[in-house]
Write an enzyme that holds these catalytic residues in place. Structure first.
Site, mmCIF file in Angstrom:
data_model
loop_
_atom_site.group_PDB
_atom_site.id
_atom_site.type_symbol
_atom_site.label_atom_id
_atom_site.label_comp_id
_atom_site.label_asym_id
_atom_site.label_seq_id
_atom_site.Cartn_x
_atom_site.Cartn_y
_atom_site.Cartn_z
ATOM 1 N N GLU A 153 -2.087 29.291 43.864
ATOM 2 C CA GLU A 153 -3.334 29.174 44.626
ATOM 3 C C GLU A 153 -3.449 30.286 45.659
ATOM 4 O O GLU A 153 -4.535 30.816 45.879
ATOM 5 C CB GLU A 153 -3.402 27.821 45.330
ATOM 6 C CG GLU A 153 -3.547 26.640 44.393
ATOM 7 C CD GLU A 153 -3.589 25.325 45.138
ATOM 8 O OE1 GLU A 153 -4.640 24.674 45.100
ATOM 9 O OE2 GLU A 153 -2.559 24.959 45.751
ATOM 10 N N LYS B 176 -12.802 21.590 45.523
ATOM 11 C CA LYS B 176 -11.993 22.496 44.707
ATOM 12 C C LYS B 176 -12.251 22.126 43.245
ATOM 13 O O LYS B 176 -11.621 21.225 42.710
ATOM 14 C CB LYS B 176 -10.507 22.319 45.023
ATOM 15 C CG LYS B 176 -10.080 22.859 46.362
ATOM 16 C CD LYS B 176 -8.629 22.539 46.675
ATOM 17 C CE LYS B 176 -7.686 23.442 45.949
ATOM 18 N NZ LYS B 176 -6.286 23.315 46.449
#
Length: 123
Positions: free
Chosen positions: A22, A100
């Site tokens: 990420e 997300k």
């Protein structure tokens, strides 16, 4: 307060998250902002200085999402709320939602989001 400026589905690329991929590869984030404030004077005068310019709100949010890095989207949301209160004295309260869409979880489909609601401390 029933007056609101609502900005939804802003899409940015950022590097927020706990997992190494990420923070190295990044991912897309969606941001929704609801600003509560008195819009009466703006409605009566038709003057932008009597409201909060939503384009400027978007610029603040974009700068935070794209130039900062946080492990938690909760921290990202808190930073956005704090920055908007600092930038726009007319805002009384805010709702910030961070989504997300591609969160690294072991499911076939779905969205992960957090939402915070904050009020300005007056006095």
């Amino acid at each position: 307060m029933t007056d609101r400026i609502i900005i939804t589905d802003l899409r940015f690329f950022g590097f927020h998250g706990v997992l190494p991929e990420e923070t190295s590869l990044g991912q897309r984030f969606r941001v929704d902002i609801t600003c509560s404030l008195d819009l009466g004077e703006a409605g009566r005068t038709d003057q932008v200085e009597n409201t909060v310019h939503y384009g400027q709100v978007i610029e603040v949010v974009e700068r935070i999402v794209t130039t900062h890095r946080y492990k938690l989207i909760e921290t990202l949301a808190e930073t956005i709320a704090r920055s908007l209160f600092e930038a726009f004295a007319r805002i009384d309260s805010l709702i910030v939602r961070i989504t997300k869409p591609e969160a690294p979880v072991q499911i076939a489909t779905g969205l992960i989001a957090i939402e915070i609601e904050r009020s300005r401390s007056r006095g």
